[in-house]
Design an enzyme around this catalytic site. Structure first.
Site, PDB file in Angstrom:
ATOM      1  N   TYR A  75       0.890  -1.363  -0.117  1.00  0.00           N
ATOM      2  CA  TYR A  75      -0.029  -0.114   0.154  1.00  0.00           C
ATOM      3  C   TYR A  75       0.773   1.269  -0.005  1.00  0.00           C
ATOM      4  CZ  TYR A  75      -4.343  -2.248   0.124  1.00  0.00           C
ATOM      5  OH  TYR A  75      -5.515  -3.173  -0.225  1.00  0.00           O
ATOM      6  N   ARG A  78       1.699   1.884  -3.529  1.00  0.00           N
ATOM      7  CA  ARG A  78       0.508   2.226  -4.397  1.00  0.00           C
ATOM      8  C   ARG A  78       0.385   3.834  -3.969  1.00  0.00           C
ATOM      9  NH1 ARG A  78      -4.297  -1.453  -4.036  1.00  0.00           N
ATOM     10  NH2 ARG A  78      -5.178   0.352  -4.796  1.00  0.00           N
ATOM     11  N   GLN A 109     -14.761   3.926  -7.369  1.00  0.00           N
ATOM     12  CA  GLN A 109     -14.354   2.689  -6.619  1.00  0.00           C
ATOM     13  C   GLN A 109     -12.734   3.023  -6.508  1.00  0.00           C
ATOM     14  OE1 GLN A 109     -15.990  -1.080  -8.945  1.00  0.00           O
ATOM     15  NE2 GLN A 109     -16.070   0.484 -10.379  1.00  0.00           N
ATOM     16  N   ASN A 110     -12.266   3.862  -6.711  1.00  0.00           N
ATOM     17  CA  ASN A 110     -11.021   4.312  -6.858  1.00  0.00           C
ATOM     18  C   ASN A 110     -10.439   4.890  -5.444  1.00  0.00           C
ATOM     19  OD1 ASN A 110     -10.683   3.491  -9.389  1.00  0.00           O
ATOM     20  ND2 ASN A 110     -10.706   5.650 -10.379  1.00  0.00           N
ATOM     21  N   VAL A 111      -9.094   4.494  -5.097  1.00  0.00           N
ATOM     22  CA  VAL A 111      -8.851   4.941  -3.716  1.00  0.00           C
ATOM     23  C   VAL A 111      -7.832   6.237  -3.792  1.00  0.00           C
ATOM     24  CG1 VAL A 111      -9.496   2.851  -2.664  1.00  0.00           C
ATOM     25  CG2 VAL A 111      -7.139   2.958  -3.796  1.00  0.00           C
ATOM     26  N   ASP A 112      -7.449   6.657  -5.159  1.00  0.00           N
ATOM     27  CA  ASP A 112      -6.263   7.538  -5.472  1.00  0.00           C
ATOM     28  C   ASP A 112      -6.533   8.862  -5.273  1.00  0.00           C
ATOM     29  OD1 ASP A 112      -7.819   8.078  -7.698  1.00  0.00           O
ATOM     30  OD2 ASP A 112      -6.790   6.629  -8.973  1.00  0.00           O
ATOM     31  N   HIS A 127     -14.635   2.658  -1.907  1.00  0.00           N
ATOM     32  CA  HIS A 127     -13.589   1.714  -1.470  1.00  0.00           C
ATOM     33  C   HIS A 127     -12.691   2.452  -0.539  1.00  0.00           C
ATOM     34  CE1 HIS A 127     -14.795  -1.324  -5.049  1.00  0.00           C
ATOM     35  NE2 HIS A 127     -15.496  -1.258  -3.989  1.00  0.00           N
ATOM     36  N   SER A 197     -14.288  -2.724 -14.863  1.00  0.00           N
ATOM     37  CA  SER A 197     -14.686  -3.815 -15.432  1.00  0.00           C
ATOM     38  C   SER A 197     -15.858  -4.209 -14.931  1.00  0.00           C
ATOM     39  CB  SER A 197     -13.468  -4.859 -15.267  1.00  0.00           C
ATOM     40  OG  SER A 197     -13.392  -5.018 -13.728  1.00  0.00           O
ATOM     41  N   ASN A 221     -15.163   2.859 -22.069  1.00  0.00           N
ATOM     42  CA  ASN A 221     -14.188   1.738 -21.844  1.00  0.00           C
ATOM     43  C   ASN A 221     -13.316   1.340 -22.929  1.00  0.00           C
ATOM     44  OD1 ASN A 221     -12.727  -0.817 -20.906  1.00  0.00           O
ATOM     45  ND2 ASN A 221     -13.984  -0.597 -18.888  1.00  0.00           N
TER      46      ASN A 221
HETATM   47  P1  OAD Z   1     -10.300  -3.184 -13.205  1.00  0.00           P
HETATM   48  O1  OAD Z   1      -8.694  -3.188 -13.283  1.00  0.00           O
HETATM   49  O2  OAD Z   1     -11.105  -4.320 -12.850  1.00  0.00           O
HETATM   50  O3  OAD Z   1     -10.628  -2.495 -14.670  1.00  0.00           O
HETATM   51  C1  OAD Z   1     -10.425  -1.480 -15.120  1.00  0.00           C
HETATM   52  C2  OAD Z   1     -11.066  -1.338 -16.385  1.00  0.00           C
HETATM   53  O4  OAD Z   1     -10.649   0.173 -17.193  1.00  0.00           O
HETATM   54  C3  OAD Z   1     -11.076  -2.113 -17.491  1.00  0.00           C
HETATM   55  O5  OAD Z   1     -12.221  -2.636 -17.759  1.00  0.00           O
HETATM   56  C4  OAD Z   1     -10.314  -1.713 -18.682  1.00  0.00           C
HETATM   57  O6  OAD Z   1     -10.544  -2.130 -19.990  1.00  0.00           O
HETATM   58  C5  OAD Z   1     -10.491  -0.063 -18.552  1.00  0.00           C
HETATM   59  N1  OAD Z   1      -9.682   0.700 -19.015  1.00  0.00           N
HETATM   60  C6  OAD Z   1      -8.379   0.668 -19.090  1.00  0.00           C
HETATM   61  N2  OAD Z   1      -7.782   1.777 -19.407  1.00  0.00           N
HETATM   62  C7  OAD Z   1      -8.586   2.613 -19.734  1.00  0.00           C
HETATM   63  C8  OAD Z   1      -8.995   3.939 -20.174  1.00  0.00           C
HETATM   64  N3  OAD Z   1      -7.636   4.678 -20.413  1.00  0.00           N
HETATM   65  N4  OAD Z   1      -9.967   4.480 -20.491  1.00  0.00           N
HETATM   66  C9  OAD Z   1     -11.355   3.864 -19.973  1.00  0.00           C
HETATM   67  N5  OAD Z   1     -11.033   2.619 -19.674  1.00  0.00           N
HETATM   68  C10 OAD Z   1      -9.886   2.046 -19.275  1.00  0.00           C
HETATM   69  O7  OAD Z   1     -10.657  -2.007 -12.034  1.00  0.00           O
HETATM   70  P2  OAD Z   1     -11.979  -1.541 -11.327  1.00  0.00           P
HETATM   71  O8  OAD Z   1     -13.032  -1.931 -12.215  1.00  0.00           O
HETATM   72  O9  OAD Z   1     -11.781  -0.253 -10.925  1.00  0.00           O
HETATM   73  O10 OAD Z   1     -11.677  -3.210  -5.176  1.00  0.00           O
HETATM   74  O11 OAD Z   1     -11.833  -2.511 -10.438  1.00  0.00           O
HETATM   75  C11 OAD Z   1     -12.856  -2.754  -9.360  1.00  0.00           C
HETATM   76  C12 OAD Z   1     -12.294  -3.110  -7.839  1.00  0.00           C
HETATM   77  O12 OAD Z   1     -11.583  -4.127  -7.945  1.00  0.00           O
HETATM   78  C13 OAD Z   1     -11.176  -2.061  -7.400  1.00  0.00           C
HETATM   79  O13 OAD Z   1     -12.074  -0.597  -6.668  1.00  0.00           O
HETATM   80  C14 OAD Z   1     -10.686  -2.705  -6.378  1.00  0.00           C
HETATM   81  C15 OAD Z   1     -10.619  -4.000  -7.172  1.00  0.00           C
HETATM   82  O14 OAD Z   1     -10.896  -5.272  -6.158  1.00  0.00           O
HETATM   83  C16 OAD Z   1     -10.910  -2.863  -4.005  1.00  0.00           C
HETATM   84  O15 OAD Z   1      -9.721  -2.771  -3.819  1.00  0.00           O
HETATM   85  C17 OAD Z   1     -12.242  -3.133  -2.947  1.00  0.00           C
END
Ligand code: OAD
Ligand code: ZN
Length: 252
Positions: A75, A78, A109-112, A127, A197, A221
């Site tokens: 962490y 990150r 859902q981002n923590v950034d 999150h 995703s 996406n």
């Molecule tokens: P993911 O890594 O699962 O998905 C990222 C998505 O962004 C994918 O569908 C990619 O195709 C898309 N992507 C990548 N680059 C992009 C861009 N430049 N423009 C648009 N889309 C793009 O991340 P999350 O969906 O955020 O939770 O994941 C959800 C949760 O899973 C996170 O919050 C985290 C993880 O477990 C916790 O930590 C609780």
């Protein structure tokens, strides 16, 4: 679902822009993809954050208790990435939307912290936030100067382990945040899912809730996702390119 790519993206964005008026109630649901162009790795891509470790190995409470130094180091790494990057054009476009419509809420859902740094004021963190920490024993929230290093493990003054204020696998989302997120999903007229995703629940259930309450669903996406079939319109491309284009096409 209608999918658009390059050639007809512009006209599809134009019709989306026409839907957006000063009375609009817009909800953005964002995921790691929205920060990818800032240089923050996503979770599930080939070179994503989970590449070296399985999420269940690091992002859960039991792993933390077993090996706090490893989890804290991950962490810290990150948090360092996040502190060294800047919001990108996607974050900025989302922040600008607030001044264009009656209501604009970012559910992330981002923590950034990048939405906040870009200027968004209505941000619901589902999150947590990687820049905040707290002691698992006394609950005190603090930053670096209160920490005592014990070997490689970061401890609170009371001796308790310090953890990031993020939601781990198996943990509940902050109840109040999720309740407010659901309320916005029910009330909005446009729900825009960006860079997620859509595989982690309950966040991934919000688009369906918005749709069943009558919202128009849009996805931005680089790839098709588990949510794509639910969408009214899908834009395949980078959020840092599509969102600024959308903003430039707004009529008001
Ligand atoms: P993911 O890594 O699962 O998905 C990222 C998505 O962004 C994918 O569908 C990619 O195709 C898309 N992507 C990548 N680059 C992009 C861009 N430049 N423009 C648009 N889309 C793009 O991340 P999350 O969906 O955020 O939770 O994941 C959800 C949760 O899973 C996170 O919050 C985290 C993880 O477990 C916790 O930590 C609780
Ligand atoms: Zn403590």
């Amino acid at each position: 679902m209608i999918s658009f790519s390059s050639a007809d993206t512009e006209s599809a964005l134009d019709s989306l822009a026409e839907k957006i008026t000063s009375n609009s109630y817009i909800v953005f649901l964002t995921g790691a993809g929205v920060s990818a162009e800032s240089g923050v790795p996503t979770f599930r891509s080939v070179d994503g954050l989970w590449e070296k470790f399985k999420p269940e190995e690091l992002a859960n409470f039991n792993s933390f208790i077993k090996n706090p130094a490893l989890v804290q180091a991950w962490y810290r790494h990150r948090a360092e990435i996040v502190n060294n990057v800047k919001p990108n054009r996607g974050h900025t476009a989302i922040a600008h939307m607030e001044s264009k419509v009656a209501t604009c809420v970012v559910i992330t859902q981002n923590v950034d912290n990048l939405h906040q740094r870009a200027g968004s004021r209505e941000v619901i963190e589902l999150h947590g936030n990687i820049l905040r920490n707290y002691c698992i024993d006394c609950g005190v929230q603090f930053d670096g100067d209160l920490l005592i290093e014990n070997g490689e493990t970061t401890l609170c003054k009371c001796g308790g382990l310090v953890r990031p204020d993020v939601v781990w696998f198996g943990e509940m989302l902050p109840a109040n945040s999720f309740r407010i997120a659901e309320k916005h999903a029910r009330k909005c007229d446009l729900f825009i899912s960006v860079g997620t995703s859509g595989v982690v629940f309950p966040a991934a259930g919000l688009p369906a809730l918005a749709k069943s309450s009558g919202a128009f669903l849009v996805e931005i996406n680089t790839e098709a996702t588990d949510l794509s079939s639910l969408m009214d319109v899908t834009f395949q491309g980078k959020s840092g390119e599509i969102l600024p284009k959308l903003m430039s096409l707004l009529k008001s």
